[in-house]
Design an enzyme around this catalytic site. Structure first.
Site, PDB file in Angstrom:
ATOM      1  CB  SER A  36      -1.250   0.185   0.891  1.00  0.00           C
ATOM      2  OG  SER A  36      -1.133   1.359   1.452  1.00  0.00           O
ATOM      3  N   GLY A  77     -16.838   8.598   4.537  1.00  0.00           N
ATOM      4  CA  GLY A  77     -18.086   8.024   3.984  1.00  0.00           C
ATOM      5  C   GLY A  77     -17.963   8.432   3.011  1.00  0.00           C
ATOM      6  CG  LEU A  78     -16.297  10.567   0.666  1.00  0.00           C
ATOM      7  CD1 LEU A  78     -15.999  11.916   0.175  1.00  0.00           C
ATOM      8  CD2 LEU A  78     -17.945  10.773  -0.257  1.00  0.00           C
ATOM      9  CD  GLU A 106     -16.440  -2.733   3.519  1.00  0.00           C
ATOM     10  OE1 GLU A 106     -16.946  -2.678   2.936  1.00  0.00           O
ATOM     11  OE2 GLU A 106     -17.119  -1.782   4.815  1.00  0.00           O
ATOM     12  CG  ASP A 108     -20.687   1.623   0.249  1.00  0.00           C
ATOM     13  OD1 ASP A 108     -21.752   2.391  -0.169  1.00  0.00           O
ATOM     14  OD2 ASP A 108     -20.182   1.598   1.386  1.00  0.00           O
TER      15      ASP A 108
END
Ligand code: GLA
Length: 395
Positions: free
Chosen positions: A67, A123-124, A159, A171
């Site tokens: 990452s 929250g995106l 998830e 999402d």
């Protein structure tokens, strides 16, 4: 240099080979909050913030995931994935690998380089972006095909089970299926969806309260459990219902005595929110904005009072936004307990809105907010390749 080229250069420096780069976007939900896991309606749009994944297949069964955002690598093998994450950022990509394996896919080892610009904890849907881009990349690197709805469901499973957040399908679904210039009206019961063109005069302005939300923190899962409990209780009088999707406001009122005051309010939010989603979709389909402001305000009020997922910073951000010129509606967006608001602002007033809201929020709360002028974007895609592994994920 664009992001894909940058990523290819970094990939080469780290792993010494060429790669393919996939992108999956974050999202902003225009309306329909917490309705997805109640088999209801949502109206999200994919946005310009994305997660990019560079991938090259390996000859062994290793998965090496790096990452860029965390400056850290994690190494495992297909055989050592386990079935639970450990609260580490790598739970998201490795959870998707786990879910693919659970679904019967036998894939190759891979070197994976991840970089994203979706703000974390805002929250995106940075989580959906990393899940979908990784899933798309792993499948493509192995030359495998999967339709986008299946990919979304698989990422949701990762998830739910591997990461441990009991999120709905919204999402991942919009990250897979997003369409530039459009929002998606998704029926989360049947997973049928329709792309709805956004009125050209509307700018999507996202205001970040800079208060981080954390879905794993438990409140989200509590809301979901409350809805499930309400369905069980309501079933005593309405044995055929499967979810709150099957209940209307009149039936809810008639059966109020079966529910505690809290459960009643939770249900009232979900059922009324489903109606508001359909109303906004209808308005956009007719190219209209009349009444939009009231529907958005009612949605925020319902999340604040009935569902109790707002907070002081979100309420303040909405109040400030509603006072500005050229605003067609404002509400909190996403899981809640912090994060962002979504604002429909006349394109002509967007820059002024950004300046003023920023100053007023800072003086009210003492935090400098990030404010993004967004466009609805395309869902997951192959961006660039210097390897010979072609994508087979279909529309
Ligand atoms: C989070 C979840 C979604 C949805 C929203 C609330 O973003 O991931 O599934 O439930 O919260 O609408």
């Amino acid at each position: 240099m664009n992001k894909a080229h940058e990523l290819l250069t970094s990939f080469k420096a780290r792993f010494g080979t060429g790669a393919s780069v996939y992108r999956a976007p974050g999202r902003v939900n225009l309306i329909g909050e917490h309705t997805d896991y109640n088999e209801g309606f949502v109206l999200p749009a994919a946005i310009g913030f994305s997660c990019w994944v560079g991938i090259a297949p390996r000859g062994d069964r290793k998965l090496i995931v790096y990452s860029e955002n965390f400056g850290e690598a994690q190494e495992t093998t297909w055989d050592a994935l386990g079935s639970r994450g450990s609260g580490h950022w790598s739970d998201y990509p490795l959870g998707v690998a786990w879910a693919l394996q659970e679904a019967g896919y036998r894939l190759r080892g891979a070197d994976i380089y991840i970089a994203g610009d979706v703000p974390l904890g805002a929250g995106l849907s940075s989580s959906a972006a990393i899940e979908v881009s990784t899933g798309y990349a792993l499948l493509s690197a192995a030359g495998d095909a999967m339709d986008r709805t299946k990919l979304a469901l698989l990422c949701q499973r990762a998830e739910n089970e591997y990461v441990g957040a009991r999120v709905g399908i919204m999402d991942q679904f919009v990250s897979c299926h997003g369409r530039a210039g459009h929002a998606l009206l998704i029926d989360c019961g049947s997973l049928e969806y329709r792309a709805i063109r956004l009125p050209a005069k509307l700018s999507l302005v996202i205001c970040n309260t800079m208060v981080k939300h954390k879905l794993q923190a438990g409140d989200y899962n509590v809301r979901r459990a409350e809805c499930e409990e309400a369905v069980r209780k309501l079933s005593a009088a309405m044995p055929t219902i499967r979810s709150l999707r099957d209940v209307n406001l009149e039936q809810l009122a008639q059966n109020r005595s079966l529910l505690s005051e809290t459960l009643y309010r939770r249900c009232r939010h979900i059922i009324s929110e489903n109606e508001r989603v359909r109303r906004v979709a209808e308005l956009f389909e007719q190219g209209k904005t009349e009444g939009l402001r009231e529907v958005m305000a009612a949605s925020h009020q319902s999340m604040r009072g009935d569902y109790e997922i707002s907070c002081r910073e979100l309420d303040t951000m909405v109040e400030i936004a509603e006072r500005q010129r050229g605003v067609y509606g404002a509400r909190m967006t996403g899981g809640g307990f912090g994060g962002c608001t979504i604002n429909f602002v006349d394109v002509e007033h967007a820059a002024e809105f950004q300046r003023r809201v920023s100053a007023e929020y800072e003086s009210a709360i003492g935090l400098h907010p990030d404010i993004y002028l967004c466009e609805a974007s395309q869902g997951a895609e192959l961006v660039e390749t210097t390897a010979d592994n072609l994508p087979k994920v279909t529309r």
